[in-house]
Design a protein around this motif. Structure first.
Motif, PDB file in Angstrom:
ATOM      1  N   LYS A   1       0.845  -1.202   0.000  1.00  0.00           N
ATOM      2  CA  LYS A   1       0.000   0.000   0.000  1.00  0.00           C
ATOM      3  C   LYS A   1       0.877   1.248   0.000  1.00  0.00           C
ATOM      4  O   LYS A   1       0.592   2.224  -0.696  1.00  0.00           O
ATOM      5  CB  LYS A   1      -0.920  -0.017   1.226  1.00  0.00           C
ATOM      6  N   HIS A   2       1.961   1.208   0.776  1.00  0.00           N
ATOM      7  CA  HIS A   2       2.894   2.335   0.831  1.00  0.00           C
ATOM      8  C   HIS A   2       3.526   2.553  -0.550  1.00  0.00           C
ATOM      9  O   HIS A   2       3.674   3.688  -0.995  1.00  0.00           O
ATOM     10  CB  HIS A   2       3.954   2.056   1.898  1.00  0.00           C
ATOM     11  N   ARG A   3       3.889   1.444  -1.209  1.00  0.00           N
ATOM     12  CA  ARG A   3       4.453   1.550  -2.551  1.00  0.00           C
ATOM     13  C   ARG A   3       3.439   2.165  -3.517  1.00  0.00           C
ATOM     14  O   ARG A   3       3.790   2.989  -4.346  1.00  0.00           O
ATOM     15  CB  ARG A   3       4.888   0.177  -3.065  1.00  0.00           C
ATOM     16  N   LYS A   4       2.189   1.726  -3.400  1.00  0.00           N
ATOM     17  CA  LYS A   4       1.137   2.278  -4.254  1.00  0.00           C
ATOM     18  C   LYS A   4       0.960   3.766  -3.982  1.00  0.00           C
ATOM     19  O   LYS A   4       0.786   4.557  -4.910  1.00  0.00           O
ATOM     20  CB  LYS A   4      -0.191   1.544  -4.039  1.00  0.00           C
ATOM     21  N   ASP A   5       1.003   4.152  -2.721  1.00  0.00           N
ATOM     22  CA  ASP A   5       0.888   5.568  -2.379  1.00  0.00           C
ATOM     23  C   ASP A   5       2.043   6.369  -2.973  1.00  0.00           C
ATOM     24  O   ASP A   5       1.846   7.470  -3.487  1.00  0.00           O
ATOM     25  CB  ASP A   5       0.848   5.767  -0.856  1.00  0.00           C
ATOM     26  N   GLU A   6       3.257   5.815  -2.904  1.00  0.00           N
ATOM     27  CA  GLU A   6       4.419   6.488  -3.484  1.00  0.00           C
ATOM     28  C   GLU A   6       4.265   6.635  -4.998  1.00  0.00           C
ATOM     29  O   GLU A   6       4.533   7.694  -5.562  1.00  0.00           O
ATOM     30  CB  GLU A   6       5.700   5.704  -3.174  1.00  0.00           C
ATOM     31  N   LYS A   7       3.804   5.551  -5.651  1.00  0.00           N
ATOM     32  CA  LYS A   7       3.598   5.609  -7.101  1.00  0.00           C
ATOM     33  C   LYS A   7       2.534   6.642  -7.444  1.00  0.00           C
ATOM     34  O   LYS A   7       2.698   7.414  -8.384  1.00  0.00           O
ATOM     35  CB  LYS A   7       3.171   4.239  -7.635  1.00  0.00           C
TER      36      LYS A   7
ATOM     37  N   LEU B   1       3.042   9.913  -9.691  1.00  0.00           N
ATOM     38  CA  LEU B   1       2.203  10.177 -10.862  1.00  0.00           C
ATOM     39  C   LEU B   1       1.499  11.526 -10.742  1.00  0.00           C
ATOM     40  O   LEU B   1       1.405  12.272 -11.720  1.00  0.00           O
ATOM     41  CB  LEU B   1       1.178   9.058 -11.055  1.00  0.00           C
ATOM     42  N   GLU B   2       1.022  11.840  -9.548  1.00  0.00           N
ATOM     43  CA  GLU B   2       0.358  13.131  -9.342  1.00  0.00           C
ATOM     44  C   GLU B   2       1.344  14.288  -9.542  1.00  0.00           C
ATOM     45  O   GLU B   2       0.999  15.308 -10.141  1.00  0.00           O
ATOM     46  CB  GLU B   2      -0.275  13.191  -7.954  1.00  0.00           C
ATOM     47  N   GLU B   3       2.570  14.124  -9.048  1.00  0.00           N
ATOM     48  CA  GLU B   3       3.600  15.149  -9.256  1.00  0.00           C
ATOM     49  C   GLU B   3       3.902  15.316 -10.743  1.00  0.00           C
ATOM     50  O   GLU B   3       4.014  16.434 -11.253  1.00  0.00           O
ATOM     51  CB  GLU B   3       4.893  14.772  -8.518  1.00  0.00           C
ATOM     52  N   GLU B   4       4.013  14.173 -11.430  1.00  0.00           N
ATOM     53  CA  GLU B   4       4.284  14.217 -12.862  1.00  0.00           C
ATOM     54  C   GLU B   4       3.144  14.901 -13.614  1.00  0.00           C
ATOM     55  O   GLU B   4       3.382  15.718 -14.510  1.00  0.00           O
ATOM     56  CB  GLU B   4       4.473  12.785 -13.383  1.00  0.00           C
ATOM     57  N   ILE B   5       1.917  14.590 -13.234  1.00  0.00           N
ATOM     58  CA  ILE B   5       0.753  15.230 -13.864  1.00  0.00           C
ATOM     59  C   ILE B   5       0.773  16.728 -13.598  1.00  0.00           C
ATOM     60  O   ILE B   5       0.526  17.530 -14.499  1.00  0.00           O
ATOM     61  CB  ILE B   5      -0.564  14.583 -13.358  1.00  0.00           C
ATOM     62  N   ALA B   6       1.080  17.110 -12.366  1.00  0.00           N
ATOM     63  CA  ALA B   6       1.141  18.530 -12.026  1.00  0.00           C
ATOM     64  C   ALA B   6       2.231  19.236 -12.838  1.00  0.00           C
ATOM     65  O   ALA B   6       2.025  20.344 -13.337  1.00  0.00           O
ATOM     66  CB  ALA B   6       1.390  18.699 -10.531  1.00  0.00           C
ATOM     67  N   GLN B   7       3.393  18.589 -12.986  1.00  0.00           N
ATOM     68  CA  GLN B   7       4.473  19.178 -13.784  1.00  0.00           C
ATOM     69  C   GLN B   7       4.072  19.333 -15.247  1.00  0.00           C
ATOM     70  O   GLN B   7       4.307  20.371 -15.861  1.00  0.00           O
ATOM     71  CB  GLN B   7       5.734  18.317 -13.682  1.00  0.00           C
ATOM     72  N   LEU B   8       3.458  18.285 -15.796  1.00  0.00           N
ATOM     73  CA  LEU B   8       3.024  18.347 -17.197  1.00  0.00           C
ATOM     74  C   LEU B   8       1.950  19.412 -17.395  1.00  0.00           C
ATOM     75  O   LEU B   8       1.961  20.133 -18.391  1.00  0.00           O
ATOM     76  CB  LEU B   8       2.513  16.980 -17.657  1.00  0.00           C
ATOM     77  N   ASN B   9       1.039  19.500 -16.435  1.00  0.00           N
ATOM     78  CA  ASN B   9      -0.022  20.512 -16.519  1.00  0.00           C
ATOM     79  C   ASN B   9       0.581  21.916 -16.464  1.00  0.00           C
ATOM     80  O   ASN B   9       0.189  22.803 -17.229  1.00  0.00           O
ATOM     81  CB  ASN B   9      -1.026  20.302 -15.390  1.00  0.00           C
TER      82      ASN B   9
END
Length: 197
Positions: free
Chosen positions: A43-49, A53-61
């Protein structure tokens, strides 16, 4: 003795069963804790992923918004430059025509005070006209040839049709009512012509 051996074996079996039951009880909590730990780790790994992904989306946006605003600024700037260019483009033409305007003013004054013959004044006007045509030619203006040419809808506009007196003149221009002009090989005014049929 046989009975004693049997009793001892049964006791041993019971003891071994109790020990295995105790071991199972002690193993099960560890086993369940291990499962919980594995589940928590995954679950921790999923949270990190998900965070990555959210950081990457924010950067792309953010990148997209910056690119869009940069393009919008570029578009506005080029529109403004085009408007300014169209305003200033006519400045050069007007500046080059001003000497001709001055010559026309001189010719008008000469008409008012002149006692000379009209031939000299006519010659002066012809010189001014030649100067004016040369200035326009330097700016890229060309007169469209019409009389004696084949009628071409890309260059000419037929205002009248008359019967051809000579069979060789059929479809050719016999008269021009208004001259046509091209600016840098683009028609800006069609020649108004009379065509022989």
């Amino acid at each position: 003795m046989k009975e004693e051996n049997k009793q001892q074996e049964t006791v041993r079996e019971e003891i071994s069963q109790e020990e295995t039951a105790k071991e199972n009880q002690t193993e099960n909590p560890d086993h369940e804790e291990g499962k919980k730990e594995k589940h928590a780790k995954s679950k921790h790994r999923k949270d990190e992923k998900t965070e990555k992904l959210e950081e990457e989306i924010a950067q792309l946006n953010d990148k997209y918004l910056r690119l869009y605003s940069e393009f919008d600024n570029y578009r506005k700037r080029t529109i403004k430059e085009k408007i300014e260019l169209s305003k200033t483009a006519s400045t050069y033409v007007v500046l080059s025509i001003l000497p001709v305007l001055d010559d026309f003013e001189r010719a008008i004054k000469a008409f008012e005070i002149s006692t000379e013959s009209t031939d000299a004044l006519k010659h002066g006007i012809i010189l001014i006209f030649g100067k004016f045509i040369n200035i326009l030619a330097q700016q890229g203006l060309q007169q469209i040839k019409a009389i004696g040419e084949e009628f071409n809808t890309d260059l000419h506009e037929a205002v009248a049709r008359i019967p051809a007196t000579d069979p060789g003149m059929n479809g050719k221009i016999v008269d021009e009512t208004e001259k046509g002009y091209m600016l840098h090989d683009k028609v800006i005014r069609y020649s108004k012509v009379v065509v022989a049929n």
